[in-house]
Write a protein that holds these residues in place. Structure first.
Motif, mmCIF file in Angstrom:
data_model
loop_
_atom_site.group_PDB
_atom_site.id
_atom_site.type_symbol
_atom_site.label_atom_id
_atom_site.label_comp_id
_atom_site.label_asym_id
_atom_site.label_seq_id
_atom_site.Cartn_x
_atom_site.Cartn_y
_atom_site.Cartn_z
ATOM 1 N N MET A 1 0.850 -1.184 0.000
ATOM 2 C CA MET A 1 0.000 0.000 0.000
ATOM 3 C C MET A 1 0.886 1.235 0.000
ATOM 4 O O MET A 1 1.586 1.526 0.959
ATOM 5 C CB MET A 1 -0.909 -0.019 1.236
ATOM 6 N N LYS A 2 0.864 1.955 -1.117
ATOM 7 C CA LYS A 2 1.690 3.141 -1.271
ATOM 8 C C LYS A 2 0.920 4.135 -2.121
ATOM 9 O O LYS A 2 0.561 3.838 -3.265
ATOM 10 C CB LYS A 2 3.025 2.783 -1.939
ATOM 11 N N PHE A 3 0.646 5.316 -1.562
ATOM 12 C CA PHE A 3 -0.144 6.278 -2.321
ATOM 13 C C PHE A 3 -0.004 7.674 -1.733
ATOM 14 O O PHE A 3 0.467 7.852 -0.605
ATOM 15 C CB PHE A 3 -1.627 5.891 -2.330
ATOM 16 N N SER A 4 -0.405 8.673 -2.525
ATOM 17 C CA SER A 4 -0.564 10.046 -2.065
ATOM 18 C C SER A 4 -2.024 10.411 -2.247
ATOM 19 O O SER A 4 -2.606 10.151 -3.299
ATOM 20 C CB SER A 4 0.319 11.002 -2.878
ATOM 21 N N TYR A 5 -2.628 11.000 -1.239
ATOM 22 C CA TYR A 5 -4.050 11.308 -1.333
ATOM 23 C C TYR A 5 -4.339 12.709 -0.813
ATOM 24 O O TYR A 5 -3.859 13.088 0.256
ATOM 25 C CB TYR A 5 -4.893 10.307 -0.529
ATOM 26 N N VAL A 6 -5.091 13.477 -1.570
ATOM 27 C CA VAL A 6 -5.630 14.745 -1.093
ATOM 28 C C VAL A 6 -6.932 14.993 -1.841
ATOM 29 O O VAL A 6 -7.058 14.647 -3.019
ATOM 30 C CB VAL A 6 -4.642 15.914 -1.327
ATOM 31 N N GLY A 252 -10.232 4.277 -3.287
ATOM 32 C CA GLY A 252 -9.396 3.835 -4.396
ATOM 33 C C GLY A 252 -7.914 4.032 -4.170
ATOM 34 O O GLY A 252 -7.096 3.622 -4.997
ATOM 35 N N SER A 253 -7.550 4.647 -3.034
ATOM 36 C CA SER A 253 -6.132 4.907 -2.759
ATOM 37 C C SER A 253 -5.424 3.619 -2.343
ATOM 38 O O SER A 253 -5.884 2.912 -1.452
ATOM 39 C CB SER A 253 -5.998 5.945 -1.634
ATOM 40 N N GLY A 254 -4.322 3.326 -3.020
ATOM 41 C CA GLY A 254 -3.512 2.181 -2.637
ATOM 42 C C GLY A 254 -4.069 0.829 -3.021
ATOM 43 O O GLY A 254 -3.593 -0.197 -2.528
ATOM 44 N N VAL A 255 -5.105 0.793 -3.871
ATOM 45 C CA VAL A 255 -5.679 -0.478 -4.304
ATOM 46 C C VAL A 255 -5.706 -0.531 -5.834
ATOM 47 O O VAL A 255 -5.618 0.494 -6.507
ATOM 48 C CB VAL A 255 -7.113 -0.683 -3.764
ATOM 49 N N THR A 256 -5.836 -1.746 -6.375
ATOM 50 C CA THR A 256 -5.969 -1.889 -7.822
ATOM 51 C C THR A 256 -7.402 -1.555 -8.250
ATOM 52 O O THR A 256 -8.349 -1.793 -7.506
ATOM 53 C CB THR A 256 -5.629 -3.323 -8.259
ATOM 54 N N HIS A 257 -7.527 -1.002 -9.447
ATOM 55 C CA HIS A 257 -8.834 -0.614 -9.985
ATOM 56 C C HIS A 257 -9.161 -1.467 -11.205
ATOM 57 O O HIS A 257 -8.274 -1.951 -11.895
ATOM 58 C CB HIS A 257 -8.822 0.851 -10.415
#
Length: 382
Positions: A1-6, A252-257
């Motif tokens: 799990m690796k993401f940037s979210y704002v 949807g952050s850090g997951v496959t779509h």
């Protein structure tokens, strides 16, 4: 799990919040109000917008269709350019907000606006946008995505750009009071599939995203069960907030779509004018059956945590049946019937359109090739 979210969109939620537009848009900005067929003049929303903009300089553009077309939106682009519009206020559902995003981006571009959809122009600047949501479904009021149709070529394509993310969004459930039944149901279904596109992929141990997605799905099931008692603020508020949370980027952050259901469904809308949500209910069950082994773990998780099923060897299969039953309960179709009598020709046409639009490897693993899509359509086309 690796993401940037704002998520920079400020939400004004609740009854009477349209008045916040007065302070959300600086008074020195020249505003273009964009809306659809005129229902906002019948339900009181237009009058509230007019009151909120009493100290602003503003003009309006109406007539944005469901599944907005570039042919219509380009007329608004001309207005935005000629009148030096500083701010766009989208008043409507996902189609109006998506269309406003296109106008905001195309007005800052000297070329053909359709270049944005085909990837010839990358959007880096746009007119500022605010939104007043009247139809909960797409989450477009607080995300950076848009889907636009070119009527002349029967093409429906998406684009995403941070520059078109709304600065603020007003979510007043009272604006839903006069919605037609068909649109309310479409909102339920659209939100359901939005969650599934981010959840029904691969098991990755993302507890927060999965847990939140499951809560949203359970909300939608409950709202469908309570549909006969929908004429109250609580029901409307919960649908409006659930639909927003389904596609504001968090789950949807850090997951496959996946999004294959959407890409195939877009062709049904462009070719046969199927409501967007109903194009999704037509495609999704057949797609899930086709991809059941790749999605088995998440289907079983959904079956247990959302539908309350007990473990069994056929849990994934039962979950798909339950999804299909949910669609039938709210009276949306699970097979295409608008194509006429020639099933083979219809499938060939859809495949050709997908190929022309580069949709040749869909899904979370790009495993849905045109041949696989053909198999899905064999099951989905009546």
């Amino acid at each position: 799990m690796k993401f940037s979210y704002v998520n920079p969109t400020q939400i004004h939620f609740g009854q009477g919040q349209i008045s916040t537009v007065a302070t959300s848009i600086p008074k020195d900005k020249k505003v273009l109000v964009i809306y659809g067929g005129g229902s906002i003049k019948k339900n009181g929303v237009y009058d509230q917008v007019s009151a909120a903009l009493a100290e602003h300089t503003w003009t309006e553009f109406s007539g944005v269709e469901a599944n907005p077309t570039v042919e219509t939106l380009d007329k608004a682009v001309i207005i935005a350019k000629e009148q030096a519009i500083d701010y766009i206020l989208a008043v409507g559902g996902g189609s109006v907000i998506d269309g406003s995003k296109y106008v905001a981006a195309a007005a800052m571009y000297e070329g053909n606006g359709w270049d944005i959809l085909i990837g010839k122009h990358q959007v880096t600047e746009a007119i500022a946008i605010g939104a007043i949501l009247t139809l909960p479904a797409t989450g477009s009021e607080s995300n950076s995505g848009s889907v636009i149709t070119q009527k002349s070529t029967q093409t429906k394509l998406p684009f995403m750009a941070d520059a078109v993310q709304p600065k603020f969004a007003v979510l007043d459930p009272d604006s839903m009071k006069t919605l037609p039944e068909r649109q309310l149901v479409n909102g339920l279904v659209d939100a359901w599939v939005h969650v599934c596109e981010q959840y029904l992929t691969t098991a990755t141990g993302t507890m927060v995203q999965d847990g939140y997605a499951e809560v949203l799905l359970k909300n939608l099931l409950t709202l469908a069960e309570q549909y006969d008692a929908r004429d109250n603020n609580e029901w409307r508020s919960n649908l409006m907030w659930t639909a927003n949370q389904a596609l504001n980027g968090l789950i949807g952050s850090g997951v496959t779509h996946d999004w294959a259901t959407h890409m195939i469904g877009h062709e049904l809308t462009a070719l046969y004018h199927v409501d967007h949500a109903r194009s999704l209910s037509i495609i999704q069950p057949s797609l899930l059956r086709n991809q059941i082994e790749a999605k088995r773990a998440k289907l079983e998780q959904l079956g247990k945590n959302v539908f309350g099923f007990t473990a069994s060897a056929d849990l994934a299969e039962r979950t798909i049946v339950a999804i299909e039953a949910f669609y039938h309960d709210v009276k949306v179709p699970t097979q295409l019937t608008e194509h006429g009598d020639d099933k083979v020709a219809a499938i060939d046409t859809i495949i050709k359109q997908l190929e022309a639009h580069g949709m040749v490897a869909l899904g979370e693993s790009q495993a849905i090739t045109l041949d696989v899509t053909r198999q899905i359509l064999e099951d989905a086309v009546a």
